[in-house]
Design an enzyme around this catalytic site. Structure first.
Site, PDB file in Angstrom:
ATOM      1  N   GLY A   1       3.572  10.640  40.732  1.00  0.00           N
ATOM      2  CA  GLY A   1       2.534  11.430  41.392  1.00  0.00           C
ATOM      3  C   GLY A   1       2.941  12.010  42.734  1.00  0.00           C
ATOM      4  O   GLY A   1       2.092  12.352  43.556  1.00  0.00           O
ATOM      5  N   SER A   2       4.243  12.155  42.988  1.00  0.00           N
ATOM      6  CA  SER A   2       4.659  12.728  44.292  1.00  0.00           C
ATOM      7  C   SER A   2       4.222  14.174  44.414  1.00  0.00           C
ATOM      8  O   SER A   2       3.906  14.663  45.497  1.00  0.00           O
ATOM      9  CB  SER A   2       6.172  12.591  44.483  1.00  0.00           C
ATOM     10  OG  SER A   2       6.872  13.408  43.568  1.00  0.00           O
TER      11      SER A   2
ATOM     12  N   MET B   1       3.437  14.238  30.831  1.00  0.00           N
ATOM     13  CA  MET B   1       4.513  14.188  29.864  1.00  0.00           C
ATOM     14  C   MET B   1       4.029  14.159  28.412  1.00  0.00           C
ATOM     15  O   MET B   1       4.572  13.459  27.565  1.00  0.00           O
ATOM     16  CB  MET B   1       5.419  12.994  30.148  1.00  0.00           C
ATOM     17  CG  MET B   1       6.048  13.046  31.526  1.00  0.00           C
ATOM     18  SD  MET B   1       6.929  14.584  31.824  1.00  0.00           S
ATOM     19  CE  MET B   1       8.407  14.287  30.893  1.00  0.00           C
TER      20      MET B   1
ATOM     21  N   ILE C   1       3.005  16.902  25.238  1.00  0.00           N
ATOM     22  CA  ILE C   1       2.878  18.293  24.786  1.00  0.00           C
ATOM     23  C   ILE C   1       1.417  18.526  24.400  1.00  0.00           C
ATOM     24  O   ILE C   1       0.855  17.777  23.601  1.00  0.00           O
ATOM     25  CB  ILE C   1       3.810  18.545  23.590  1.00  0.00           C
ATOM     26  CG1 ILE C   1       5.281  18.358  24.036  1.00  0.00           C
ATOM     27  CG2 ILE C   1       3.597  19.953  23.037  1.00  0.00           C
ATOM     28  CD1 ILE C   1       6.279  18.430  22.916  1.00  0.00           C
TER      29      ILE C   1
ATOM     30  N   ASN D   1       1.937  24.476  34.910  1.00  0.00           N
ATOM     31  CA  ASN D   1       2.834  23.325  34.799  1.00  0.00           C
ATOM     32  C   ASN D   1       4.021  23.487  35.733  1.00  0.00           C
ATOM     33  O   ASN D   1       4.512  24.595  35.955  1.00  0.00           O
ATOM     34  CB  ASN D   1       3.351  23.206  33.359  1.00  0.00           C
ATOM     35  CG  ASN D   1       4.364  22.081  33.186  1.00  0.00           C
ATOM     36  OD1 ASN D   1       4.069  20.934  33.490  1.00  0.00           O
ATOM     37  ND2 ASN D   1       5.562  22.420  32.743  1.00  0.00           N
TER      38      ASN D   1
ATOM     39  N   HIS E   1       7.861  22.614  36.021  1.00  0.00           N
ATOM     40  CA  HIS E   1       8.977  22.201  35.152  1.00  0.00           C
ATOM     41  C   HIS E   1      10.277  22.264  35.929  1.00  0.00           C
ATOM     42  O   HIS E   1      10.570  23.286  36.558  1.00  0.00           O
ATOM     43  CB  HIS E   1       9.060  23.103  33.919  1.00  0.00           C
ATOM     44  CG  HIS E   1      10.117  22.683  32.955  1.00  0.00           C
ATOM     45  ND1 HIS E   1      10.153  21.406  32.416  1.00  0.00           N
ATOM     46  CD2 HIS E   1      11.170  23.344  32.453  1.00  0.00           C
ATOM     47  CE1 HIS E   1      11.226  21.315  31.628  1.00  0.00           C
ATOM     48  NE2 HIS E   1      11.858  22.475  31.627  1.00  0.00           N
TER      49      HIS E   1
ATOM     50  N   ASP F   1       6.910  25.091  27.772  1.00  0.00           N
ATOM     51  CA  ASP F   1       7.683  25.654  28.892  1.00  0.00           C
ATOM     52  C   ASP F   1       8.051  27.117  28.675  1.00  0.00           C
ATOM     53  O   ASP F   1       9.004  27.627  29.284  1.00  0.00           O
ATOM     54  CB  ASP F   1       8.940  24.808  29.136  1.00  0.00           C
ATOM     55  CG  ASP F   1       8.562  23.387  29.522  1.00  0.00           C
ATOM     56  OD1 ASP F   1       9.336  22.477  29.198  1.00  0.00           O
ATOM     57  OD2 ASP F   1       7.482  23.194  30.109  1.00  0.00           O
TER      58      ASP F   1
HETATM   59  N1  LIG Z   1       1.754  23.009  25.072  1.00  0.00           N
HETATM   60  C1  LIG Z   1       2.392  22.666  26.203  1.00  0.00           C
HETATM   61  N2  LIG Z   1       2.311  21.402  26.624  1.00  0.00           N
HETATM   62  C2  LIG Z   1       2.969  21.046  27.768  1.00  0.00           C
HETATM   63  C3  LIG Z   1       3.762  21.975  28.461  1.00  0.00           C
HETATM   64  C4  LIG Z   1       3.809  23.310  27.980  1.00  0.00           C
HETATM   65  O1  LIG Z   1       4.443  24.192  28.595  1.00  0.00           O
HETATM   66  N3  LIG Z   1       3.114  23.608  26.856  1.00  0.00           N
HETATM   67  N4  LIG Z   1       4.507  21.562  29.566  1.00  0.00           N
HETATM   68  C5  LIG Z   1       4.672  20.122  29.568  1.00  0.00           C
HETATM   69  C6  LIG Z   1       5.472  19.436  30.573  1.00  0.00           C
HETATM   70  N5  LIG Z   1       6.778  19.257  29.983  1.00  0.00           N
HETATM   71  C7  LIG Z   1       7.748  20.021  30.552  1.00  0.00           C
HETATM   72  O2  LIG Z   1       7.525  20.726  31.545  1.00  0.00           O
HETATM   73  C8  LIG Z   1       7.017  18.398  28.869  1.00  0.00           C
HETATM   74  C9  LIG Z   1       6.598  17.080  28.932  1.00  0.00           C
HETATM   75  C10 LIG Z   1       6.820  16.230  27.858  1.00  0.00           C
HETATM   76  C11 LIG Z   1       7.462  16.675  26.706  1.00  0.00           C
HETATM   77  C12 LIG Z   1       7.654  15.749  25.549  1.00  0.00           C
HETATM   78  O3  LIG Z   1       8.548  15.912  24.734  1.00  0.00           O
HETATM   79  N6  LIG Z   1       6.743  14.750  25.460  1.00  0.00           N
HETATM   80  C13 LIG Z   1       6.717  13.826  24.274  1.00  0.00           C
HETATM   81  C14 LIG Z   1       6.336  12.408  24.660  1.00  0.00           C
HETATM   82  C15 LIG Z   1       7.060  11.952  25.896  1.00  0.00           C
HETATM   83  C16 LIG Z   1       6.462  10.617  26.341  1.00  0.00           C
HETATM   84  O4  LIG Z   1       5.287  10.352  26.014  1.00  0.00           O
HETATM   85  O5  LIG Z   1       7.198   9.881  27.020  1.00  0.00           O
HETATM   86  C17 LIG Z   1       5.588  14.277  23.350  1.00  0.00           C
HETATM   87  O6  LIG Z   1       4.616  14.912  23.852  1.00  0.00           O
HETATM   88  O7  LIG Z   1       5.677  13.894  22.187  1.00  0.00           O
HETATM   89  C18 LIG Z   1       7.888  18.000  26.652  1.00  0.00           C
HETATM   90  C19 LIG Z   1       7.659  18.866  27.730  1.00  0.00           C
HETATM   91  C20 LIG Z   1       3.343  19.442  29.499  1.00  0.00           C
HETATM   92  N7  LIG Z   1       2.838  19.766  28.221  1.00  0.00           N
HETATM   93  N1  LIG Z   2       8.633  18.483  31.700  1.00  0.00           N
HETATM   94  C1  LIG Z   2       7.804  18.113  32.806  1.00  0.00           C
HETATM   95  C2  LIG Z   2       8.598  17.366  33.824  1.00  0.00           C
HETATM   96  O1  LIG Z   2       9.697  16.906  33.584  1.00  0.00           O
HETATM   97  N2  LIG Z   2       8.011  17.241  35.024  1.00  0.00           N
HETATM   98  C3  LIG Z   2       8.673  16.546  36.083  1.00  0.00           C
HETATM   99  O2  LIG Z   2       8.127  15.246  36.225  1.00  0.00           O
HETATM  100  C4  LIG Z   2       8.301  14.855  37.594  1.00  0.00           C
HETATM  101  C5  LIG Z   2       6.993  14.310  38.081  1.00  0.00           C
HETATM  102  O3  LIG Z   2       7.195  13.694  39.313  1.00  0.00           O
HETATM  103  P1  LIG Z   2       5.919  13.132  40.111  1.00  0.00           P
HETATM  104  O4  LIG Z   2       5.159  12.254  39.132  1.00  0.00           O
HETATM  105  O5  LIG Z   2       6.520  12.372  41.255  1.00  0.00           O
HETATM  106  O6  LIG Z   2       5.103  14.304  40.548  1.00  0.00           O
HETATM  107  C6  LIG Z   2       8.710  16.105  38.367  1.00  0.00           C
HETATM  108  O7  LIG Z   2      10.101  16.070  38.622  1.00  0.00           O
HETATM  109  C7  LIG Z   2       8.405  17.208  37.409  1.00  0.00           C
HETATM  110  O8  LIG Z   2       9.264  18.320  37.562  1.00  0.00           O
END
Ligand SMILES: Nc1nc2c(c(=O)[nH]1)N[C@@H](CN(C=O)c1ccc(C(=O)N[C@@H](CCC(=O)O)C(=O)O)cc1)CN2
Ligand SMILES: NCC(=O)N[C@@H]1O[C@H](COP(=O)([O-])[O-])[C@@H](O)[C@H]1O
Length: 217
Positions: free
Chosen positions: A13-14, A102, A104, A122, A124, A164
């Protein structure tokens, strides 16, 4: 009325903290109120940051949905996402920010937000189209070690179902340094994230305001 922002988190949560600090600075560097935080992880430290800031939060637990419907994990995920959208809309936010969220998001979550005209953005930690998905910083670091890239970056983008791939709002390139540790690269990237997530929120809210004024004319 001060724009209302809801933040989705999964971990430390930073970036949530950066948004809280910006909205509460004197004078604020972000004209918004962080009204609610939702985490998909009970252990997320960001939930403590929200509590310390007096911001209400919700732990939205996917496991409970999977236990209720063990035969069909896809259906369970859809139900989870549909309820996530209800949780979000109940707070009537103007903007939703994925700050290390984290999961989708399927159309079951995104369609109700679009219908309610609620924007979602988001953060990224990669350049557009470079390392979509999870673990982007580590993947960039490994690609740099293999001599495949010389820079990475961070972007703030609108969220669409394609992960993304939404329209970028901010893109900041970050040069990679030979011999630098992964931890040092992560720290440099997080420092940039904490600045740009505030700028990205400000830009998204500004665009929303402009669009609303145009549609009222
Ligand atoms: N539909 C969308 N959902 C999300 C997006 C997006 O652009 N479109 N951005 C993400 C954030 N993200 C990257 O920026 C990202 C986060 C997580 C995953 C992923 O593969 N998650 C897995 C489970 C991981 C876990 O629970 O540890 C999953 O969902 O099965 C990919 C991209 C936020 N969502
Ligand atoms: N695909 C999404 C992803 O990787 N997001 C990344 O999770 C971290 C969250 O940090 P935080 O919990 O300290 O804010 C950040 O580095 C952000 O870019």
């Amino acid at each position: 009325m001060t724009p209302q922002v809801l933040v989705l988190i999964s971990g430390n949560g930073s970036n949530l903290q950066a948004l809280i600090d910006a909205s509460r600075a004197n004078p604020p560097t972000l004209d918004a109120s962080i009204i609610h935080v939702i985490s998909n992880k009970r252990s997320a430290y960001g939930l403590k940051r929200a509590a310390d800031a007096g911001i209400p939060s919700t732990y939205h637990n996917l496991l409970a949905y999977k236990k209720k419907n063990p035969e069909n994990p896809q259906e369970a995920r859809q139900a989870y996402d549909a309820d996530l959208a209800k949780l979000i809309l109940a707070q009537t936010p103007d903007l939703v920010i994925c700050a290390g969220w984290m999961h989708i998001l399927s159309s079951a979550a995104l369609d109700p937000l679009e219908e309610a005209n609620v924007d979602i953005i988001n953060l990224h930690p990669a350049l557009p189209g470079q390392f979509d998905g999870a673990n982007a910083i580590e993947r960039a670091y490994e690609a740099f070690q293999r001599g495949e890239i010389t820079k990475t970056g961070i972007m703030i983008h609108y969220v669409i179902t394609a992960v993304d791939k939404g329209t970028p709002i901010i893109v900041r390139e970050i040069e990679m340094i030979k011999g630098e540790s992964l931890e040092d690269l992560e720290n440099r990237m997080h420092a940039v994230e904490h600045i740009e997530i505030v700028n990205g929120a400000r830009m998204a809210l500004g665009k929303r305001e402009k669009n609303m004024q145009t549609s009222e004319q």
